[in-house]
Write a protein that holds these residues in place. Sequence first.
Motif, short mmCIF file in Angstrom:
data_model
loop_
_atom_site.label_atom_id
_atom_site.label_comp_id
_atom_site.label_asym_id
_atom_site.label_seq_id
_atom_site.Cartn_x
_atom_site.Cartn_y
_atom_site.Cartn_z
N GLY A 154 16.19 26.99 -20.24
CA GLY A 154 16.00 25.81 -19.40
C GLY A 154 16.79 25.88 -18.12
O GLY A 154 17.92 26.39 -18.10
N GLY B 40 13.04 28.62 -15.34
CA GLY B 40 13.90 28.32 -16.49
C GLY B 40 15.29 28.82 -16.23
O GLY B 40 15.76 28.84 -15.08
N PHE B 41 15.95 29.23 -17.30
CA PHE B 41 17.34 29.67 -17.21
C PHE B 41 17.49 30.91 -16.33
O PHE B 41 18.33 30.95 -15.42
N MET B 42 16.67 31.92 -16.58
CA MET B 42 16.82 33.18 -15.83
C MET B 42 16.30 33.04 -14.39
O MET B 42 16.96 33.46 -13.44
N ALA C 130 21.61 40.34 -18.74
CA ALA C 130 22.49 39.18 -18.65
C ALA C 130 21.73 38.06 -19.33
O ALA C 130 20.53 38.16 -19.49
N GLY C 131 22.41 37.04 -19.65
CA GLY C 131 21.70 35.93 -20.29
C GLY C 131 22.48 35.48 -21.49
O GLY C 131 23.49 36.06 -21.85
N THR C 132 21.99 34.41 -22.07
CA THR C 132 22.66 33.86 -23.25
C THR C 132 21.56 33.29 -24.13
O THR C 132 20.38 33.46 -23.84
N SER D 150 12.13 40.97 -20.55
CA SER D 150 12.93 41.79 -21.46
C SER D 150 12.16 42.99 -22.00
O SER D 150 12.75 43.80 -22.72
N GLY E 95 8.07 30.55 -13.41
CA GLY E 95 8.88 30.31 -14.61
C GLY E 95 10.27 29.90 -14.16
O GLY E 95 11.17 30.74 -14.03
N LEU F 192 11.71 39.64 -14.45
CA LEU F 192 13.00 39.61 -15.15
C LEU F 192 12.78 39.82 -16.64
O LEU F 192 13.67 39.57 -17.45
N ASP G 34 5.83 26.46 -12.41
CA ASP G 34 6.09 26.34 -13.85
C ASP G 34 4.96 25.52 -14.47
O ASP G 34 4.36 24.68 -13.79
N MET H 59 10.12 32.69 -26.25
CA MET H 59 10.56 33.90 -25.53
C MET H 59 10.67 35.07 -26.51
O MET H 59 10.18 36.17 -26.24
N PRO I 253 17.29 42.20 -16.01
CA PRO I 253 18.73 41.96 -15.92
C PRO I 253 19.32 41.88 -17.33
O PRO I 253 18.81 41.14 -18.18
N ALA J 136 9.36 35.16 -14.09
CA ALA J 136 10.50 34.81 -14.94
C ALA J 136 10.09 33.89 -16.08
O ALA J 136 10.89 33.09 -16.56
N SER J 137 8.84 34.02 -16.51
CA SER J 137 8.35 33.25 -17.66
C SER J 137 8.37 34.19 -18.88
O SER J 137 8.69 35.36 -18.75
P1 NAD Z 1 13.36 29.72 -20.26
O1 NAD Z 1 12.65 29.16 -21.45
O2 NAD Z 1 14.66 29.13 -19.87
O3 NAD Z 1 12.39 29.69 -18.98
C1 NAD Z 1 11.07 30.07 -19.00
C2 NAD Z 1 10.27 29.12 -18.10
O4 NAD Z 1 8.95 29.64 -17.97
C3 NAD Z 1 10.15 27.71 -18.67
O5 NAD Z 1 10.53 26.76 -17.68
C4 NAD Z 1 8.67 27.60 -19.02
O6 NAD Z 1 8.15 26.28 -18.88
C5 NAD Z 1 8.06 28.55 -18.02
N1 NAD Z 1 6.73 29.05 -18.37
C6 NAD Z 1 6.22 29.34 -19.60
N2 NAD Z 1 4.96 29.80 -19.49
C7 NAD Z 1 4.65 29.80 -18.17
C8 NAD Z 1 3.51 30.17 -17.41
N3 NAD Z 1 2.41 30.64 -18.00
N4 NAD Z 1 3.53 30.02 -16.06
C9 NAD Z 1 4.64 29.55 -15.44
N5 NAD Z 1 5.76 29.18 -16.10
C10 NAD Z 1 5.77 29.32 -17.44
O7 NAD Z 1 13.50 31.30 -20.58
P2 NAD Z 1 14.47 32.37 -19.87
O8 NAD Z 1 15.64 32.60 -20.76
O9 NAD Z 1 14.67 31.96 -18.47
O10 NAD Z 1 13.59 33.70 -19.94
C11 NAD Z 1 12.67 34.02 -18.93
C12 NAD Z 1 12.38 35.50 -18.88
O11 NAD Z 1 13.60 36.22 -18.76
C13 NAD Z 1 11.67 36.06 -20.13
O12 NAD Z 1 10.66 36.95 -19.73
C14 NAD Z 1 12.77 36.81 -20.85
O13 NAD Z 1 12.26 37.91 -21.58
C15 NAD Z 1 13.66 37.26 -19.70
N6 NAD Z 1 15.06 37.47 -20.05
C16 NAD Z 1 15.76 36.51 -20.71
C17 NAD Z 1 17.10 36.72 -21.02
C18 NAD Z 1 17.91 35.67 -21.72
O14 NAD Z 1 18.97 35.98 -22.27
N7 NAD Z 1 17.50 34.42 -21.75
C19 NAD Z 1 17.74 37.93 -20.64
C20 NAD Z 1 16.99 38.89 -19.93
C21 NAD Z 1 15.66 38.66 -19.65
#
Ligand code: NAD
Length: 282
Positions: A126, A12-14, A120-122, A96, A10, A94, A35, A227, A118, A71-72
């Motif tokens: 992506g 993405g952002f985190m 942290a986050g917003t 939630s 995964g 990572l 991903d 998410m 963590p 981190a998906s």
């Molecule tokens: P994001 O959408 O930016 O990234 C998620 C990525 O996972 C994407 O690139 C997506 O294509 C990929 N993905 C989806 N399904 C998949 C799979 N089956 N196999 C591989 N990749 C896959 O989301 P994010 O904000 O980075 O969140 C990721 C994780 O972090 C989540 O579990 C979320 O609960 C946790 N989290 C997020 C935050 C936040 O504020 N954004 C804070 C703490 C924890």
Amino acid sequence: MRLERIAIVGVGFMGGSFALAVREEFPSVRVFGVDINPDALKKARELKVIDEGSLSVEDIRKFGPDLVVLASPVRTFTDIAQRLKGLDAVITDLGSVKGALVYRLEGMLGSRFVGGHPIAGTEKSGVEHSRADLYKGKRFILTPTPNTDTQAKQMVRELWLRLGSLVEEMDPYLHDYIFGAVSHLPHAVAFALIDALIKLSDGFDLFKYPGAGFKDFTRIAGSDPVMWRDIFLENKENILKSIDVYIQSLEELRRLIEEDRVQELTLYLKEARDNRNRLESP
Ligand code: NAD
């Protein structure tokens, strides 16, 4: 501590922010990204978040990581764990939501799985929004179980300390109660408030008029729907309880307004303000 090869599922952002932070602290580390979205992998390579990538979780075995980070979205974790069974590496996440999910993942991956979250986050999502400093000075909740391997836990703890986070240990179920209230409920309320405004937009566009208060309050409704769908469903019991209590609070407020209870209404608002003002960072 030595960290030579990490895999992130995964990107993405985190996950991307985690990769950038680890690279800063361990410059020689190799990062493998997985991903389901080829575009995310392409961007992650261009931004030097990962060294190599794949659409297939199974390719992690060939890479041979010391550490794998999930981190998906949280509802993808079980299927990913199924594909990683028997892998000789420390695996963490990572996500939630912890609680039953941590025990399920531990059952599949063994005692070297260490749950983490963590704080942290917003509202951004992506890999293009990834930041190396995202986790600095922020809380990181480690959620070991009585079965967690001590060395694996120590490795994950030390890593997050090196990334500048403030590490705290918590029971996985307690985590879900607490974050169900302080994080998942506010997100549900923000999404629902927007839904209410859609319904109140009767023939005119209410979304043209909001000021700063509305924008502050609803910023988190700009978060990724997939998410949050996963978080609400995976922490269902706690979020339902939190929503019920919130409805009671809203009904109480409604009653005080309807019945012109001037003093009680002032007290209700004063108590809310005073508690809001107690908030500390991080
Ligand atoms: P994001 O959408 O930016 O990234 C998620 C990525 O996972 C994407 O690139 C997506 O294509 C990929 N993905 C989806 N399904 C998949 C799979 N089956 N196999 C591989 N990749 C896959 O989301 P994010 O904000 O980075 O969140 C990721 C994780 O972090 C989540 O579990 C979320 O609960 C946790 N989290 C997020 C935050 C936040 O504020 N954004 C804070 C703490 C924890």
